[in-house]
Design an enzyme around this catalytic site. Structure first.
Site, short mmCIF file in Angstrom:
data_model
loop_
_atom_site.label_atom_id
_atom_site.label_comp_id
_atom_site.label_asym_id
_atom_site.label_seq_id
_atom_site.Cartn_x
_atom_site.Cartn_y
_atom_site.Cartn_z
N CYS A 93 -39.26 -52.92 38.68
CA CYS A 93 -38.58 -51.96 39.64
C CYS A 93 -36.93 -52.49 39.01
O CYS A 93 -35.89 -52.71 38.72
CB CYS A 93 -38.21 -51.86 41.24
SG CYS A 93 -37.39 -50.64 41.91
N ASP A 110 -10.25 -43.60 44.61
CA ASP A 110 -11.14 -43.58 44.37
C ASP A 110 -11.87 -42.83 43.42
O ASP A 110 -13.22 -42.51 44.28
CB ASP A 110 -11.79 -43.76 46.45
CG ASP A 110 -13.41 -44.52 46.33
OD1 ASP A 110 -14.17 -44.91 45.91
OD2 ASP A 110 -14.09 -43.62 46.91
N CYS A 127 -39.09 -59.31 47.28
CA CYS A 127 -39.84 -58.12 47.01
C CYS A 127 -40.89 -57.84 45.56
O CYS A 127 -40.37 -59.05 44.86
CB CYS A 127 -38.48 -56.87 46.39
SG CYS A 127 -40.23 -55.15 46.16
N TYR A 134 -10.15 -38.28 45.13
CA TYR A 134 -11.27 -38.86 44.90
C TYR A 134 -12.10 -39.13 46.31
O TYR A 134 -12.29 -39.78 46.12
CB TYR A 134 -11.73 -39.36 43.86
CG TYR A 134 -11.25 -39.68 42.59
CD1 TYR A 134 -11.67 -39.28 41.31
CD2 TYR A 134 -9.86 -40.09 42.48
CE1 TYR A 134 -10.82 -39.17 40.21
CE2 TYR A 134 -8.99 -40.73 40.77
CZ TYR A 134 -9.77 -39.81 40.43
OH TYR A 134 -8.77 -39.92 39.10
N CYS A 169 -15.23 -49.00 41.80
CA CYS A 169 -16.53 -49.25 42.16
C CYS A 169 -17.04 -49.82 40.02
O CYS A 169 -18.07 -50.30 39.56
CB CYS A 169 -17.25 -47.83 42.09
SG CYS A 169 -17.86 -46.42 41.08
N GLN A 195 -21.70 -42.73 51.08
CA GLN A 195 -21.69 -43.91 51.54
C GLN A 195 -23.36 -44.67 51.48
O GLN A 195 -23.93 -44.20 52.48
CB GLN A 195 -20.82 -44.68 51.48
CG GLN A 195 -18.94 -44.41 51.50
CD GLN A 195 -18.65 -45.34 49.98
OE1 GLN A 195 -20.18 -46.02 49.35
NE2 GLN A 195 -17.98 -44.76 49.32
N GLU A 243 -11.18 -33.90 45.83
CA GLU A 243 -11.83 -33.88 45.70
C GLU A 243 -12.48 -32.77 45.14
O GLU A 243 -12.52 -31.21 44.74
CB GLU A 243 -12.61 -33.56 47.05
CG GLU A 243 -14.31 -33.68 46.48
CD GLU A 243 -14.81 -34.54 45.55
OE1 GLU A 243 -14.75 -36.21 46.08
OE2 GLU A 243 -15.36 -34.67 44.43
N CYS A 282 -33.75 -53.35 41.55
CA CYS A 282 -32.79 -54.90 42.22
C CYS A 282 -32.57 -55.62 40.56
O CYS A 282 -33.52 -55.81 39.93
CB CYS A 282 -33.29 -55.60 42.89
SG CYS A 282 -33.17 -54.80 44.28
#
Ligand code: SAH
Length: 499
Positions: free
Chosen positions: A79, A426, A73, A336, A453, A307, A357, A82
């Site tokens: 940007c 999660d 890119c 979650y 995460c 996701q 949740e 990334c």
């Protein structure tokens, strides 16, 4: 030695920072240089200098690192999406594996020997581009007055024009060009953040990878539709978009607020269906990740949480399923749970699953998805994990379980749910609440599967669970987001047998 703004320095990059930046030393001074790759020798210009460290801007790669690669890119530096596209993919994977390991060492207090025993190699992507099924493009106006779509420059709100993101699907470009052409030809103004004027704010595109279905949602600053629709010359836009192969749903989302929140709550379908569907396949993670045929189908609306990397999600959930070690007799809590994706994976192999949740709409989606897949052994409750679980454990059914959404669901079975076989969590980046972890410990499940995460909060929570009587058995990172610094991790803990 002292450095001042705009000084030029030559630095050998020896490490990678948390945000993917290169780190190197010169005369005892530490430099943080965005876009520099470990192994590079670079020339950089000092942006901000502190007592013994400084931030500098990469000006020139003097000797490229063997890990440096040509980014696809052209906008990757400007940007914000990334951070490490200039690093080759194998090295990115090593960086992520190390990041998880270091956090477990430093924050979790696990030993190197222990981690070498339990850590499995990161699950990478076969193709680290074009993996996202969701893209949100801000719409603005360039200096010549033309409508543009693009990306926010890192940490700012200025739009860099560009319709080609290599993380998203190729067809997104045609969709955006179609919308920009429509705006130009029909003088439809882009939204202006500064004064709240203009119409088109964002474009959301969702792609079903396996179904091939495409959803486009235009976020607009318009309160009331005219007799002809929400948009000027709406029929022209609809005609153009609906002729794109795979187009299944075109909608508008009303957002008239001065806010950073992209989507408005109010959605109107202007062509096609309200939702698209997509399928996640269960893979056998112990045997070459082959598909087991136990596919699950999900219905996705513009507002659904889903996701964003469907192929890696299959691997992530399948790994969680493998770690859960289900035989068909087990009772499982999935905390979650979002729209119930992991819960429904587990339900196929367990006796009963209970999902919790915080977002009410996600709970409704989870129940719909269970029905869609003919699954009747999964029940879903709305509320905070740290409130629902303790309330149930303490027999406080007058509390959270009296919520309307929870009342219409059967309450968990006292005999089995109080001491489940498996608890899956999660949580979002901030990790699990301590009240949730404490109740989990009191429930004494045989196994805990932790999907994370954020490896820093993961490490903190694993320490609490291990101090509370659990043993860390397996840790395996999964790369869901190539070219970014994010990494997911799946862990298995099992209850230590009492001595
Ligand atoms: N397992 C799901 C969702 C994971 S994301 C999936 O893979 O699709 C984390 C989820 O936790 C989000 O859906 C978020 O809404 C929810 N959440 C955040 N805080 C929570 C809390 N305190 N209790 C329960 N759920 C919470």
């Amino acid at each position: 030695m002292e450095y001042r703004k705009n000084d030029m320095v030559t630095v050998d990059i020896e490490d990678i920072g948390m945000d993917g930046e290169g780190i190197g030393k010169a005369e005892g001074f530490t430099f943080f240089i965005k876009d520099a790759v470990i192994g590079d020798r670079v020339e950089a210009k000092v942006i901000k200098s502190k007592k013994n460290y400084a931030y500098a801007r990469l000006e020139k790669v003097v000797t490229p690192s063997p890990f440096r690669t040509t980014p696809k890119c052209p906008l990757h530096r400007a940007c914000g999406g990334c951070q490490i596209q200039a690093m080759d993919y194998e090295r990115q994977l090593k960086f992520k594996q190390d990041k998880v390991k270091n956090n477990l060492l430093r924050i979790g207090g696990f030993s190197t020997e222990e981690l070498d025993r339990v850590m499995e190699p990161i699950v990478g992507m076969e193709e680290p581009f074009r993996y996202r099924n969701k893209a949100q493009y801000p719409i603005g106006t360039d200096k010549e007055g033309n409508p543009v779509a693009g990306f926010y420059a890192g940490r700012t709100h200025s739009i860099i024009a560009g319709t080609q993101c290599y993380l998203g699907r190729e067809e997104n470009q045609e969709i955006l060009e179609t919308i920009l052409t429509y705006m130009k030809e029909n003088h439809v103004p882009a939204y202006e953040e500064e004064n709240g004027k203009g119409l088109i704010r964002h474009v959301l595109i969702r792609n079903g990878f396996l179904s091939g279905e495409i959803m486009v949602c235009l976020v607009i600053n318009c309160k009331k539709p005219s007799a002809f629709g929400y948009l000027p010359a709406q029929e022209k836009l609809v005609a153009a978009l609906s002729s794109i192969p795979g187009m299944t749903s075109v909608s508008v989302s009303i957002n008239t607020e001065k806010t950073n929140v992209i989507m408005g709550r109010d959605i109107h379908t202007i062509w096609g269906k309200d939702t698209i569907t997509d399928t996640i396949r269960v893979r056998d993670m112990e045997h070459d990740m082959v598909f087991t045929g136990k596919d699950l189908t999900f219905s996705i609306s513009p507002l659904s949480f889903y996701q964003v990397n469907p192929l890696q999600t299959e691997k992530l959930y399948s790994l969680a399923l493998q770690y859960a070690g289900l035989t068909g007799k087990e009772t499982v809590w999935d905390l979650y749970c979002g729209i119930g994706t992991i819960s429904l994976f587990m339900a196929q192999a367990a006796r009963q699953v209970y999902g919790v949740e915080i977002v009410p709409q996600a709970i409704l989606d989870a129940r719909d998805n269970a029905r869609l897949n003919g699954i009747s052994n999964a029940a879903f409750y709305v509320g905070k994990a740290e409130e629902v679980l303790p309330a149930f454990y303490n027999g406080d059914t007058a509390g959270v379980f009296s919520d309307v959404l929870n009342r219409i669901e059967q309450t968990p079975d006292k005999n089995t749910a109080l001491h489940p076989d498996v608890i899956v969590v999660d949580p979002p980046r901030k990790g699990c609440d301590e009240a949730c972890l404490n109740t989990m410990l009191m429930m004494q499940p045989e196994r805990i599967v932790y999907v994370s995460c954020d490896s820093a909060t993961l490490a903190r929570d694993l320490r609490i669970l291990c101090d509370g009587g659990y043993e860390l058995k397996k840790v395996r990172p999964v790369d869901q987001f190539a070219h970014t610094v994010h990494v997911e991790t799946v862990c298995l803990l099992s209850r230590k047998s009492p001595v």
